[in-house]
Enzyme design. Structure first.
Site, PDB file in Angstrom:
ATOM      1  N   ARG A  50     -13.559 -17.725  12.620  1.00  0.00           N
ATOM      2  CA  ARG A  50     -14.365 -16.595  12.265  1.00  0.00           C
ATOM      3  C   ARG A  50     -14.059 -15.373  13.128  1.00  0.00           C
ATOM      4  O   ARG A  50     -14.401 -14.250  12.788  1.00  0.00           O
ATOM      5  CB  ARG A  50     -15.855 -16.965  12.449  1.00  0.00           C
ATOM      6  CG  ARG A  50     -16.345 -17.871  11.314  1.00  0.00           C
ATOM      7  CD  ARG A  50     -17.575 -18.605  11.703  1.00  0.00           C
ATOM      8  NE  ARG A  50     -17.177 -19.699  12.583  1.00  0.00           N
ATOM      9  CZ  ARG A  50     -18.018 -20.552  13.106  1.00  0.00           C
ATOM     10  NH1 ARG A  50     -19.304 -20.428  12.912  1.00  0.00           N
ATOM     11  NH2 ARG A  50     -17.598 -21.551  13.862  1.00  0.00           N
ATOM     12  N   GLY A  51     -13.380 -15.621  14.248  1.00  0.00           N
ATOM     13  CA  GLY A  51     -13.191 -14.564  15.248  1.00  0.00           C
ATOM     14  C   GLY A  51     -12.433 -13.340  14.766  1.00  0.00           C
ATOM     15  O   GLY A  51     -12.603 -12.249  15.298  1.00  0.00           O
ATOM     16  N   ASP A 111      -4.629 -17.848  23.105  1.00  0.00           N
ATOM     17  CA  ASP A 111      -4.917 -18.347  24.447  1.00  0.00           C
ATOM     18  C   ASP A 111      -3.816 -19.361  24.801  1.00  0.00           C
ATOM     19  O   ASP A 111      -2.720 -18.981  25.189  1.00  0.00           O
ATOM     20  CB  ASP A 111      -6.331 -18.942  24.394  1.00  0.00           C
ATOM     21  CG  ASP A 111      -6.874 -19.396  25.717  1.00  0.00           C
ATOM     22  OD1 ASP A 111      -6.220 -19.182  26.739  1.00  0.00           O
ATOM     23  OD2 ASP A 111      -7.976 -19.967  25.747  1.00  0.00           O
ATOM     24  N   GLY A 113      -2.171 -21.006  22.666  1.00  0.00           N
ATOM     25  CA  GLY A 113      -1.171 -20.894  21.598  1.00  0.00           C
ATOM     26  C   GLY A 113      -1.221 -22.063  20.628  1.00  0.00           C
ATOM     27  O   GLY A 113      -0.532 -22.068  19.613  1.00  0.00           O
ATOM     28  N   LEU A 116      -2.555 -21.118  16.911  1.00  0.00           N
ATOM     29  CA  LEU A 116      -1.568 -20.338  16.171  1.00  0.00           C
ATOM     30  C   LEU A 116      -0.353 -21.187  15.811  1.00  0.00           C
ATOM     31  O   LEU A 116       0.142 -21.143  14.677  1.00  0.00           O
ATOM     32  CB  LEU A 116      -1.157 -19.137  17.028  1.00  0.00           C
ATOM     33  CG  LEU A 116      -0.249 -18.132  16.375  1.00  0.00           C
ATOM     34  CD1 LEU A 116      -0.836 -17.619  15.076  1.00  0.00           C
ATOM     35  CD2 LEU A 116       0.003 -16.964  17.331  1.00  0.00           C
ATOM     36  N   LYS A 139      -3.919 -13.606  25.760  1.00  0.00           N
ATOM     37  CA  LYS A 139      -4.089 -14.095  27.136  1.00  0.00           C
ATOM     38  C   LYS A 139      -2.807 -14.818  27.529  1.00  0.00           C
ATOM     39  O   LYS A 139      -2.756 -16.051  27.575  1.00  0.00           O
ATOM     40  CB  LYS A 139      -5.232 -15.117  27.169  1.00  0.00           C
ATOM     41  CG  LYS A 139      -6.599 -14.556  27.359  1.00  0.00           C
ATOM     42  CD  LYS A 139      -7.535 -15.708  27.723  1.00  0.00           C
ATOM     43  CE  LYS A 139      -8.918 -15.467  27.227  1.00  0.00           C
ATOM     44  NZ  LYS A 139      -9.799 -16.641  27.389  1.00  0.00           N
ATOM     45  N   ASP A 167     -17.046 -14.857  19.753  1.00  0.00           N
ATOM     46  CA  ASP A 167     -18.404 -15.299  20.067  1.00  0.00           C
ATOM     47  C   ASP A 167     -18.581 -15.682  21.520  1.00  0.00           C
ATOM     48  O   ASP A 167     -17.632 -15.979  22.240  1.00  0.00           O
ATOM     49  CB  ASP A 167     -18.756 -16.525  19.208  1.00  0.00           C
ATOM     50  CG  ASP A 167     -18.082 -17.784  19.731  1.00  0.00           C
ATOM     51  OD1 ASP A 167     -16.831 -17.794  19.829  1.00  0.00           O
ATOM     52  OD2 ASP A 167     -18.782 -18.742  20.073  1.00  0.00           O
ATOM     53  N   ARG A 173     -20.956 -11.730  18.230  1.00  0.00           N
ATOM     54  CA  ARG A 173     -19.707 -11.311  17.565  1.00  0.00           C
ATOM     55  C   ARG A 173     -19.820  -9.857  17.125  1.00  0.00           C
ATOM     56  O   ARG A 173     -18.835  -9.197  16.858  1.00  0.00           O
ATOM     57  CB  ARG A 173     -19.438 -12.177  16.333  1.00  0.00           C
ATOM     58  CG  ARG A 173     -19.139 -13.641  16.641  1.00  0.00           C
ATOM     59  CD  ARG A 173     -18.794 -14.375  15.341  1.00  0.00           C
ATOM     60  NE  ARG A 173     -18.811 -15.815  15.511  1.00  0.00           N
ATOM     61  CZ  ARG A 173     -17.771 -16.551  15.904  1.00  0.00           C
ATOM     62  NH1 ARG A 173     -16.626 -15.979  16.187  1.00  0.00           N
ATOM     63  NH2 ARG A 173     -17.864 -17.855  16.014  1.00  0.00           N
TER      64      ARG A 173
END
Ligand code: 5GP
Length: 183
Positions: A50-51, A111, A113, A116, A139, A167, A173
């Site tokens: 959702r980010g 972060d 990885g 992804l 990051k 979040d 958010r």
């Protein structure tokens, strides 16, 4: 005179890391860059929920070329936890067939990885014409798995951040900035 009420997030916020103006300026630049790079192609933006949702909706309004959108939900952290479990689960898959499409993944933060890398592996099995990545926050210092990132909003230090789609224990958010959480 009544004392000014502190916003409820104030107790959770160490400091603002990327303010609203910086976000707006960078998102606009990214949109222009993406529009130029995909000038001759039809673009499909895939938002990782959702980010990534606030980033996507702002970014797409700065993309001047025709593009479609779709969503995918991924869980990589246990609910509320701040540490990666190392496991990545697709909880909602795409509606659109990405075969022969020019896909740009829109992520909130990379972060370790792992998330992804997992999503890229999965999507490449579906034969897109091209597959690229746009992440708002990187990051880099925390990377465990190498991942190709084509567009980055900001490189940030190894701190837990929230706001602008990200979040803090499922809340906040909606904040217009990216802030560092208190321990
Ligand atoms: P990775 O798989 O790269 O370790 O983690 C990526 C996912 O972890 C992100 O999509 C995001 O959901 C979550 N994440 C990583 N770092 C942070 C952070 O600082 N704040 C928040 N809210 N989520 C994070």
């Amino acid at each position: 005179m009544t004392a000014q009420k502190r916003p409820r997030y104030a107790a959770k916020l160490e400091r603002v890391l990327v303010d609203e103006a910086a976000l707006a300026a960078r998102v606009s630049q990214l949109g222009e860059q993406i529009s130029a790079d995909y000038q001759e192609r039809e673009l499909l933006l895939i938002c990782i929920l959702r980010g990534g949702v606030i980033f996507l909706t702002d970014l797409m309004r700065h993309i001047s070329i025709p593009h479609a959108i779709d969503f995918m939900a991924v869980e990589s952290y246990g609910s509320g936890a701040r540490q990666s479990t190392g496991t990545v689960k697709i909880t909602m898959d795409l509606r659109i067939d990405i075969k022969d499409r020019n896909v740009l993944l829109v992520e909130d933060i990379v972060d370790s990885g792992r998330t992804l890398s997992h999503v890229l592996d999965l999507l490449s099995t579906r034969s897109p014409e091209s597959l690229s990545v746009c992440c708002l926050l990187d990051k880099k210092a925390r990377r465990e798995v190498g991942v190709p990132i084509d567009y980055t909003g900001f490189e940030i230090p190894d701190e837990y951040v929230f706001g602008y789609g990200l979040d803090l224990d499922e809340l906040w958010r909606n904040l217009p900035f990216v802030g560092v959480a208190k321990d």
